[in-house]
Scaffold this motif. Structure first.
Motif: not given
Lengths: 87, 119, 149
Positions: A86-87, C54-55, C58-59, C61, C138, C142
């Motif tokens: 999950a990145r 989710a992309r 993503r920031r 997080k 999240l 991802l």
């Protein structure tokens, strides 16, 4: 083997339902002193209308603190396990 | 005795969870069984704290005469069940994360084959 | 997801977040509190993950991590504020200041300015639960890869 498993499950199921039926009646708790104290005092001691919130954050705050710790540990664990994908 | 029907429902939930844990081998289904047991126990704790004819332990717009004439349900089981629910959500997330880890590394979700594929 | 889901999510998101904030804010008066309101706002995060992928978020997080730390620290600091009495002593109740209004005994309509420490702790725990469950959702979202349809 399969019938043994089903028999064991039936025994456990019967024990659970029997215990539920033969326990003390629903809606009549036995020891209510602590809860009566909370219900009577929460408005003057914790100044809150919601007795559950008063118990949660005032009378039994340590439980909530430990629960928050568990939640934090779980989030850290999930992030640690999934960090490769999950990145 | 028939008034104990809520307890019986909780115990049926727990028994269903035990049955799932005993008969299924998929890790996701094992997680579902654990969540079933947990929900049964939570429901049992909340129903233990009910007082006959009681209202919710909240004074906002409560009926007149609380808590002397109209009883209130016990607040402590409800508060601790709330704690238990949040901990259950956290542990379920951790269980599913481990299931994802095992599936990505071993390529299977079968609990019996994970042991064979060690190494 | 399709344009219908995205549009409904855009319409529904402020209502969901506002309802969660209401549940947290009135935690000392009505059913609800920090845990429940935080879970409601975390469901808004799940809605965004389902609708937009989710992309896209993503920031955020790191933002969720910081929010969780702030919530935990605020909870412990608020608990230490009552150390004059005991740990978790409600030192603001009934003092007349912030959240310090006296409560009418018995059944009453409820005033928002009561509760002492409890509303502040509700906010702290709400932030913590929102950030914790939101970051779990999240991270799980991802995992799916590039399925931002």
């Amino acid at each position: 083997m399969r019938w043994l498993r089903i028999a064991a499950l039936l025994v456990v199921f019967g024990f659970l339902v029997g215990a539920a039926v033969w326990t003390r009646p629903f809606g009549a708790p036995q020891a209510m002193e602590m809860d009566e104290h909370f219900i009577e005092r929460s408005q003057e001691e914790a100044a809150a209308n919601n007795v559950v919130t008063a118990v949660l954050f005032d009378y039994r705050g340590f439980d909530t603190l430990g629960e928050a710790t568990v939640l934090f540990a779980a989030v850290v664990g999930v992030a640690l396990v999934l960090r490769r994908w999950a990145r | 005795m028939i008034g104990n029907l809520p307890f019986v429902v909780c115990m049926i939930l727990v028994a269903l969870g035990l049955w799932t844990l005993m008969t299924r081998r998929n890790l996701i289904k094992l997680a579902i069984g654990i969540v079933l047991i947990e929900n049964g126990v939570n429901l049992f704790l909340v129903s233990l704290g009910y007082v006959r004819g009681g209202v919710a332990p909240i004074y906002t717009y409560a009926p007149q005469g609380v808590p002397v004439n109209v009883p209130m349900a016990m607040p402590t089981p409800q508060a601790l069940t709330l704690t238990s629910i949040v901990i259950g959500v956290a542990t379920t997330a951790l269980l599913l994360a481990f299931a994802v880890l095992i599936h990505r590394q071993r390529g299977t979700l079968d609990a019996g084959r994970i042991r064979e594929l060690r190494g | 997801m399709s344009v219908v889901v995205r549009t409904v999510t855009r319409l529904l998101l402020p209502a969901v977040v506002m309802f969660g904030a209401y549940v947290v804010m009135h935690g000392h008066l009505t059913p609800g509190g920090g845990f429940q309101g935080g879970a409601v706002i975390a469901s808004a995060v799940a809605l965004v993950v389902v609708a937009f992928g989710a992309r896209r978020i993503r920031r955020h997080k790191e933002t969720l991590s910081v929010l969780e730390d702030v919530g935990a620290l605020a909870f412990v600091v608020l608990a230490f504020l009552g150390i004059g009495g005991t740990f978790f002593y409600n030192s603001l109740a009934g003092t007349g200041g912030l959240f310090g209004q006296e409560v009418a005994m018995g059944a009453n309509p409820g005033a928002l300015n009561t509760g002492g420490m409890l509303p502040l702790m509700n906010w702290a725990v709400g932030l913590k639960v929102l950030a914790g469950l939101g970051s779990i959702v999240l991270l799980m979202g991802l995992l799916g890869g590039d399925d931002d349809r």
